[in-house]
Design an enzyme around this catalytic site. Structure first.
Site, PDB file in Angstrom:
ATOM      1  N   ARG A  36       0.834  -1.213   0.000  1.00 31.79           N
ATOM      2  CA  ARG A  36       0.000   0.000   0.000  1.00 31.79           C
ATOM      3  C   ARG A  36       0.866   1.260   0.000  1.00 31.79           C
ATOM      4  O   ARG A  36       0.460   2.297  -0.534  1.00 31.79           O
ATOM      5  CB  ARG A  36      -0.926  -0.003   1.212  1.00 31.79           C
ATOM      6  CG  ARG A  36      -2.106  -0.903   0.998  1.00 31.79           C
ATOM      7  CD  ARG A  36      -3.048  -0.877   2.157  1.00 31.79           C
ATOM      8  NE  ARG A  36      -4.341  -1.432   1.769  1.00 31.79           N
ATOM      9  CZ  ARG A  36      -5.295  -1.719   2.631  1.00 31.79           C
ATOM     10  NH1 ARG A  36      -5.120  -1.502   3.916  1.00 31.79           N
ATOM     11  NH2 ARG A  36      -6.442  -2.207   2.208  1.00 31.79           N
ATOM     12  N   LYS A 197     -17.085 -15.590   4.716  1.00 33.44           N
ATOM     13  CA  LYS A 197     -18.495 -15.358   5.027  1.00 33.44           C
ATOM     14  C   LYS A 197     -19.322 -14.976   3.811  1.00 33.44           C
ATOM     15  O   LYS A 197     -18.994 -14.014   3.112  1.00 33.44           O
ATOM     16  CB  LYS A 197     -18.599 -14.258   6.084  1.00 33.44           C
ATOM     17  CG  LYS A 197     -18.266 -14.786   7.484  1.00 33.44           C
ATOM     18  CD  LYS A 197     -17.903 -13.681   8.433  1.00 33.44           C
ATOM     19  CE  LYS A 197     -19.109 -12.906   8.899  1.00 33.44           C
ATOM     20  NZ  LYS A 197     -18.711 -11.738   9.702  1.00 33.44           N
ATOM     21  N   GLY A 353      -8.042  -8.496   1.125  1.00 34.19           N
ATOM     22  CA  GLY A 353      -6.761  -8.631   1.806  1.00 34.19           C
ATOM     23  C   GLY A 353      -6.189 -10.036   1.751  1.00 34.19           C
ATOM     24  O   GLY A 353      -5.034 -10.255   1.390  1.00 34.19           O
ATOM     25  N   GLY A 376     -12.767  -3.971   1.104  1.00 36.36           N
ATOM     26  CA  GLY A 376     -14.143  -3.527   1.316  1.00 36.36           C
ATOM     27  C   GLY A 376     -14.574  -2.510   0.270  1.00 36.36           C
ATOM     28  O   GLY A 376     -15.695  -2.572  -0.249  1.00 36.36           O
TER      29      GLY A 376
HETATM   30  P1  ADP Z   1     -10.599 -11.458   1.518  1.00 35.80           P
HETATM   31  O1  ADP Z   1      -9.775 -10.905   2.658  1.00 35.80           O
HETATM   32  O2  ADP Z   1      -9.787 -11.817   0.329  1.00 35.80           O
HETATM   33  O3  ADP Z   1     -11.791 -10.614   1.205  1.00 35.80           O
HETATM   34  P2  ADP Z   1     -12.093 -13.117   3.309  1.00 35.80           P
HETATM   35  O4  ADP Z   1     -11.606 -12.305   4.451  1.00 35.80           O
HETATM   36  O5  ADP Z   1     -13.525 -13.044   2.955  1.00 35.80           O
HETATM   37  O6  ADP Z   1     -11.198 -12.865   2.024  1.00 35.80           O
HETATM   38  O7  ADP Z   1     -11.806 -14.657   3.610  1.00 35.80           O
HETATM   39  C1  ADP Z   1     -10.517 -15.139   3.846  1.00 35.80           C
HETATM   40  C2  ADP Z   1     -10.554 -16.228   4.870  1.00 35.80           C
HETATM   41  O8  ADP Z   1     -11.446 -17.253   4.492  1.00 35.80           O
HETATM   42  C3  ADP Z   1      -9.198 -16.882   5.033  1.00 35.80           C
HETATM   43  O9  ADP Z   1      -8.742 -16.654   6.330  1.00 35.80           O
HETATM   44  C4  ADP Z   1      -9.466 -18.343   4.778  1.00 35.80           C
HETATM   45  O10 ADP Z   1      -8.774 -19.198   5.649  1.00 35.80           O
HETATM   46  C5  ADP Z   1     -10.938 -18.430   5.019  1.00 35.80           C
HETATM   47  N1  ADP Z   1     -11.529 -19.617   4.365  1.00 35.80           N
HETATM   48  C6  ADP Z   1     -11.507 -19.950   3.085  1.00 35.80           C
HETATM   49  N2  ADP Z   1     -12.108 -21.129   2.863  1.00 35.80           N
HETATM   50  C7  ADP Z   1     -12.534 -21.562   4.069  1.00 35.80           C
HETATM   51  C8  ADP Z   1     -13.233 -22.717   4.519  1.00 35.80           C
HETATM   52  N3  ADP Z   1     -13.614 -23.670   3.677  1.00 35.80           N
HETATM   53  N4  ADP Z   1     -13.490 -22.814   5.828  1.00 35.80           N
HETATM   54  C9  ADP Z   1     -13.105 -21.878   6.692  1.00 35.80           C
HETATM   55  N5  ADP Z   1     -12.465 -20.751   6.325  1.00 35.80           N
HETATM   56  C10 ADP Z   1     -12.177 -20.599   5.030  1.00 35.80           C
HETATM   57 MG    MG Z   2     -10.068 -10.901   4.779  1.00 41.70          MG
END
Ligand code: ADP
Ligand code: MG
Length: 583
Positions: A36, A197, A353, A376
């Site tokens: 960043r 989520k 992230g 976000g």
């Molecule tokens: P980003 O930061 O890219 O937006 P998120 O924060 O939504 O992504 O999600 C990332 C997290 O999701 C990671 O910590 C990863 O371990 C978790 N994750 C991915 N697949 C699973 C799963 N099947 N069960 C539990 N956690 C998961």
């Molecule tokens: Mg995340």
């Protein structure tokens, strides 16, 4: 991009307040990922080289309005100093006499980093007095913090209502790349959504499903979709209260003829930890004591195959618990495929992230077309929402329509071009009138024609001789649309008193059509043809909100700073044609 950028601003010798997003990970007092910081360097250097006094400001972490020594920006200042090979001092506080002294001592080309803005609760509360104090530090505001653009805080929105507000180069790149996804994606266009989520991503899926040809779902959030299909998922992460939403989305995809690819086999683990027992199972009947943690090989192959010919991709959310190497196979396989697609000319945009971390971990970040610095913010943008930190920036005046009347022939009696254009009431006509007036009685017709065919806004202000004058000392254009041509290139020119008039005058006369190429569907493979209900009949509208009263802040602002003249509020690129409300 329909916002003015630092390229449009005359910053020489000016104090420029730059909101950056230096919310970086730290460990043992050092920055562990400086992406960043690096991303803000083009803006910082452009301003420094133009002779601005560059005041940088950021938040770091969540100190919740209190000073927290572990969240001081000193390590960031050190990293920036190393990267720029220039001294970047950090103030002890964003406010106070010490900071004011440091600001007074700044010379053109120097950089100062203010201490973590969120040490003051007023930052996140968008407190008008706090915003006014920040505004009093500078003549011009630049927002380069795309990652914070979805937050209406004092340093993103409050200050931008006081100072002339421009987009930084990172902000410009982010908006341009993300707008391209919504407005003119080359097809086939795929969205890959994973992560933890489903509730975080429902809105973006809802919106993207009206745009994409292919939707690939994985990670924890896919589990809720498996539930929605009546499958047993054992102890896996899921949100049962979102099953109905998942069903609705699957039905919407079917209506829109969007192909949805869900895992067909999965890696399941006894626990979501390193060194645990794991195996591959069909994604149908996961026994009660197991957790889904990654894609199985068949799912990887299915997804890689579905994505093999995509021309545009947006990816957010890892497809498994990628932090544990045994459960990173799905994420890695898709990342490799996308790097390859990008190398073959596809547009690959990645946000989030953890998603970015997973790609960086594999050394593939440089191969992608664009890695968004805002998780976000990128999701909210792709939900079709206006980002408050973007809406508030100065609009680029709309390009005037070319005058329809043919050029007068030598033999025909010459009518002033401005008069010809007048009936159409276009911005071109206004520009023509203004230029003609400025040129006094010399050769009015000639000047007017020139102005009418050459949009003033396409000329960088800096190339105009008048732009070398300090913008703040220039009088405001008087009276309605007449001032348009001049003001459009010199956003810092208006006096505070002229603001309401200038606002009214600059409402774009002609809304920009958000036309989508109608022929696109014909180029898609039959199986993935999408009908996009949202893509027809989209109408652009200028936001006709009355000027916001900034009584508390104006007082401070008008003392030292010019008020922004082009305060016309049109919707941000990519969201102008949609009807969703801002949160
Ligand atoms: P980003 O930061 O890219 O937006 P998120 O924060 O939504 O992504 O999600 C990332 C997290 O999701 C990671 O910590 C990863 O371990 C978790 N994750 C991915 N697949 C699973 C799963 N099947 N069960 C539990 N956690 C998961
Ligand atoms: Mg995340």
């Amino acid at each position: 991009m329909d916002k003015l950028t630092i390229r449009d601003a005359d910053v020489a010798g000016k104090r420029v307040f730059v909101r950056v997003d230096f919310n970086v990970p730290l460990a043992d007092g050092r920055v562990t990922d400086d992406s960043r910081i690096r991303a803000a360097i083009p803006t910082i250097l452009t301003l420094v080289q133009a002779g601005a006094k560059v005041i940088l400001a950021s938040h770091l972490g969540r100190p919740n309005g209190k000073v927290s020594d572990s969240l001081r920006l000193r390590p960031v200042g050190q990293r920036l100093t190393e990267l720029l090979r220039r001294n970047v001092p950090v103030t002890g506080d964003a406010l106070g006499l010490g900071t004011e002294d440091a600001l007074k001592r700044m010379r053109p080309g120097e950089i100062l980093l203010l201490e973590n803005l969120r040490f003051h609760a007023e930052e996140e509360a968008n407190d008008p007095a706090f915003a006014a104090t920040l505004a009093s530090y500078a003549d011009i505001f630049v927002n380069d913090a795309f990652g914070s653009a979805h937050r209406a805080h004092a340093s993103t929105v409050g200050i931008a209502k006081i100072l002339p507000a421009y987009a930084g180069l990172l902000m410009e790149r982010e908006l341009t790349m993300l707008s391209k996804l919504l407005e003119a994606p080359e097809r086939p266009f795929a969205a890959i959504l994973g992560g933890a989520k489903v509730s975080d991503k429902l809105k973006v899926i809802d919106h993207l499903i009206t745009k994409v040809d292919l939707l690939v779902l994985g990670g924890g959030m896919a589990n809720t979709f498996l539930l929605a299909q009546g499958k047993a998922i054992g102890k896996s992460l899921a949100e049962p209260d979102r099953v109905q939403d998942a069903q609705r989305i699957l039905a919407k995809a079917e209506r829109n003829k969007v192909r949805v690819v869900l895992p067909v086999d999965v890696i399941v683990a006894k626990e979501v930890t390193r060194g645990t027992e794991y195996k591959t199972l069909q994604a149908e009947k996961i026994p009660a004591s197991w957790h889904i943690v990654d894609l199985g090989k068949a799912s990887q192959d299915l997804m890689v195959d579905a994505l093999s010919n995509v021309k545009t991709v947006f990816w957010n959310g890892p497809l498994g618990v990628f932090e544990i190497p045994s459960f990173a196979h799905g994420t890695n396989a898709v990342a490799r495929l996308l790097a390859d697609r990008a190398e073959h000319g596809a547009t690959v945009v990645i946000g989030g992230g953890d998603s970015v971390a997973s790609i960086t971990q594999q050394g593939l970040a440089d191969k992608m077309t664009h890695i968004s610095t805002g998780g976000g913010a990128s999701l909210e943008f792709l939900e079709g929402r206006d980002l408050p930190g973007v809406s508030v920036l100065l609009d680029r005046p709309k390009e005037p329509k070319p005058a329809r009347a043919p050029k007068p022939k030598a033999a025909t009696p010459v009518k002033p071009a401005a008069a010809k254009a007048r009936p159409a009431q276009t911005a071109a006509a206004a520009a023509a009138k203004a230029t003609a007036k400025a040129a006094a009685t010399k050769t009015p017709a000639k000047h007017a024609v020139k102005a009418a065919t050459k949009p003033a806004a396409t000329k960088p202000a800096a190339t105009k001789p008048a732009a070398t004058k300090p913008a703040a000392t220039k009088p405001a254009p008087k009276g309605g649309a007449k001032g348009l041509a001049k003001a459009s290139t010199k956003p810092a020119a208006a006096k505070a008193s002229a603001k309401p008039a200038a606002k009214a005058a600059r409402k774009p006369a002609v809304a920009k059509a958000a036309a989508k190429p109608a022929a696109k569907a014909g180029t898609k493979p039959a199986a993935t043809v999408v009908t996009k209900p949202g893509s027809t009949g989209r109408t652009a509208k200028a936001d006709g909100k009355p000027p916001t009263k900034q009584a508390a802040t104006k007082q401070a602002a008008t003392k030292r700073t010019p008020t922004k003249p082009t305060a016309t509020k049109t919707k941000a690129a990519g969201s102008r044609a949609r009807t969703e409300k801002r949160s």
